[in-house]
Design an enzyme around this catalytic site. Structure first.
Site, PDB file in Angstrom:
ATOM      1  N   HIS A 233      25.775  18.051  73.773  1.00 34.30           N
ATOM      2  CA  HIS A 233      24.430  17.553  73.576  1.00 34.30           C
ATOM      3  C   HIS A 233      23.828  17.120  74.912  1.00 34.30           C
ATOM      4  O   HIS A 233      24.498  17.100  75.939  1.00 34.30           O
ATOM      5  CB  HIS A 233      24.437  16.398  72.576  1.00 34.30           C
ATOM      6  CG  HIS A 233      24.676  16.841  71.169  1.00 34.30           C
ATOM      7  ND1 HIS A 233      25.854  16.602  70.501  1.00 34.30           N
ATOM      8  CD2 HIS A 233      23.890  17.525  70.293  1.00 34.30           C
ATOM      9  CE1 HIS A 233      25.786  17.108  69.279  1.00 34.30           C
ATOM     10  NE2 HIS A 233      24.598  17.679  69.138  1.00 34.30           N
TER      11      HIS A 233
ATOM     12  N   LYS B  24      23.743  20.485  56.517  1.00 35.09           N
ATOM     13  CA  LYS B  24      23.633  19.034  56.355  1.00 35.09           C
ATOM     14  C   LYS B  24      22.714  18.669  55.182  1.00 35.09           C
ATOM     15  O   LYS B  24      22.953  17.693  54.461  1.00 35.09           O
ATOM     16  CB  LYS B  24      23.151  18.389  57.654  1.00 35.09           C
ATOM     17  CG  LYS B  24      24.208  18.375  58.745  1.00 35.09           C
ATOM     18  CD  LYS B  24      25.448  17.605  58.287  1.00 35.09           C
ATOM     19  CE  LYS B  24      26.509  17.486  59.328  1.00 35.09           C
ATOM     20  NZ  LYS B  24      27.692  16.737  58.863  1.00 35.09           N
TER      21      LYS B  24
ATOM     22  N   TYR C 297      22.831  24.655  61.138  1.00 37.87           N
ATOM     23  CA  TYR C 297      23.454  23.327  61.032  1.00 37.87           C
ATOM     24  C   TYR C 297      22.656  22.449  60.073  1.00 37.87           C
ATOM     25  O   TYR C 297      23.214  21.750  59.221  1.00 37.87           O
ATOM     26  CB  TYR C 297      23.514  22.701  62.424  1.00 37.87           C
ATOM     27  CG  TYR C 297      24.088  21.315  62.466  1.00 37.87           C
ATOM     28  CD1 TYR C 297      25.456  21.098  62.390  1.00 37.87           C
ATOM     29  CD2 TYR C 297      23.258  20.203  62.610  1.00 37.87           C
ATOM     30  CE1 TYR C 297      25.994  19.821  62.453  1.00 37.87           C
ATOM     31  CE2 TYR C 297      23.791  18.924  62.671  1.00 37.87           C
ATOM     32  CZ  TYR C 297      25.152  18.737  62.586  1.00 37.87           C
ATOM     33  OH  TYR C 297      25.667  17.468  62.648  1.00 37.87           O
TER      34      TYR C 297
ATOM     35  N   SER D  36      22.118  14.449  60.041  1.00 39.25           N
ATOM     36  CA  SER D  36      21.467  14.498  61.348  1.00 39.25           C
ATOM     37  C   SER D  36      19.961  14.509  61.152  1.00 39.25           C
ATOM     38  O   SER D  36      19.457  14.975  60.118  1.00 39.25           O
ATOM     39  CB  SER D  36      21.896  15.761  62.087  1.00 39.25           C
ATOM     40  OG  SER D  36      21.042  16.034  63.177  1.00 39.25           O
ATOM     41  N   SER D  37      19.240  14.030  62.154  1.00 45.61           N
ATOM     42  CA  SER D  37      17.777  14.059  62.075  1.00 45.61           C
ATOM     43  C   SER D  37      17.223  15.477  62.099  1.00 45.61           C
ATOM     44  O   SER D  37      16.052  15.692  61.763  1.00 45.61           O
ATOM     45  CB  SER D  37      17.172  13.261  63.235  1.00 45.61           C
ATOM     46  OG  SER D  37      17.577  13.797  64.480  1.00 45.61           O
ATOM     47  N   CYS D  38      18.054  16.466  62.452  1.00 45.41           N
ATOM     48  CA  CYS D  38      17.562  17.854  62.489  1.00 45.41           C
ATOM     49  C   CYS D  38      17.350  18.432  61.096  1.00 45.41           C
ATOM     50  O   CYS D  38      16.877  19.560  60.962  1.00 45.41           O
ATOM     51  CB  CYS D  38      18.497  18.742  63.296  1.00 45.41           C
ATOM     52  SG  CYS D  38      20.029  19.147  62.466  1.00 45.41           S
TER      53      CYS D  38
END
Length: 312
Positions: free
Chosen positions: A177, A138, A134, A105-107
């Site tokens: 989301h 990742k 999270y 994920s971009s997070c």
């Protein structure tokens, strides 16, 4: 024809991957629901992979959610996502699986990363606190693939998509989301005749959105590369403010009332735009325009309401 194990095939991302595999052909797709295989059960995962011996494993299974869910259940998010990653990656190595594609994920990138965010800004400063648990899970999966590739000579690599939307999304009022949450809220407001809808935060944060079918296309593109990057961003290279997004969703659903903001609620990261020059340099481009994608997502939501299949 490679045997391709797509984990999380009942989720939005996994189901898009199954659709893309069928569209392209050339893959013997293997799936296993939670009733068949608990990805948090290490012994069960190792045994399943040893028995099935897939040629490719795509790690699309994950515990996911929006700001509220991430902030409320951080222990669940870090435990489950770490377990899924470590069980599938180590289990694949033990079973002799030559190729793994891990989806993140971009997070994973710092809260105050340069914009747009290049792959090499990873771990250069602090993460956004609301989804730190999270993100750490990742990052661990991404780093496992990188180090397994270096130490064991296996082709394990990762794709880091931006915010996703599309068919099969989760429309839970608290744990979803932003796009599915807004689709549901504006739809229900239109149906009830509400005069206004209030969105979380100031409406000023900027977000990038990628249709899940474009992500699936990117994943199979990456699987076709002989020497892919250890990890690569997948996005569209453009973003909108949350307030602009709300107006687009309102128009899509036919809601004509007022849109209000609630600055007492958290905004999250100020901006999250990916630098997608690396994947575009390999020859991939997204194909689905945002307004068309939103219209399709709303049609899917309405159809799922009619059939009772909506994840509410």
């Amino acid at each position: 024809m490679p045997k391709t194990f797509i984990t999380g095939h009942r989720g939005m991302v996994g189901s898009a991957l199954v659709r893309e595999a069928a569209r392209r052909g050339g893959h013997d797709v293997l799936t296993a629901g939670r009733d068949q295989l608990d990805l948090l059960d290490q012994q069960a995962v190792f045994a399943y992979l040893a028995e099935q011996k897939p040629d490719i494993v795509i790690v699309a299974a994950a515990k996911v959610g929006g700001i509220h869910a991430n902030a409320t259940y951080p222990a669940d998010f870090i435990y489950e996502n770490l377990g899924i990653a470590s069980n599938l990656i180590e289990g694949s190595r033990r079973a002799g699986v030559p190729r793994v594609l891990f989806l993140g994920s971009s997070c994973i990138y710092p809260k105050l990363a340069p914009q747009p965010m290049p792959e090499d800004c990873l771990l250069t400063s602090s993460l956004e606190t609301t989804n730190e648990a999270y993100a750490i899970a990742k990052i661990a999966g991404l780093k496992m693939c990188q180090h397994y590739r270096a130490q064991h000579g296996v082709l394990y690599h990762s794709a880091m998509p931006t915010n996703l939307y599309g068919p099969g999304d989760n429309y839970h009022p608290e744990n979803s989301h932003v796009i599915p949450a807004l689709i549901r809220r504006f739809h229900e407001a239109k149906e009830s005749g509400a005069e206004s809808v209030t969105i979380w935060g100031t409406g000023t944060p900027r977000r990038e959105f990628l249709h899940v079918d474009d992500l699936a296309s990117a994943c199979f593109h990456l699987l076709g590369l002989a020497d892919p990057p250890d990890w690569v961003n997948v996005g569209v290279g453009d973003d909108v403010t949350i307030l602009e997004l709300a107006r687009l969703v309102a128009a899509t659903t036919g809601f004509t009332g007022e849109i209000l903001t609630d600055p007492t609620k958290p905004d999250g990261t100020p901006r999250k735009l990916l630098d997608v020059s690396k994947i575009k340099g390999t020859g991939w481009e997204p194909a689905i325009g945002f307004e068309d994608g939103l219209a399709g997502a709303y049609r899917d939501f309405l159809a799922s309401l009619e059939t009772g299949a909506a994840r509410l």
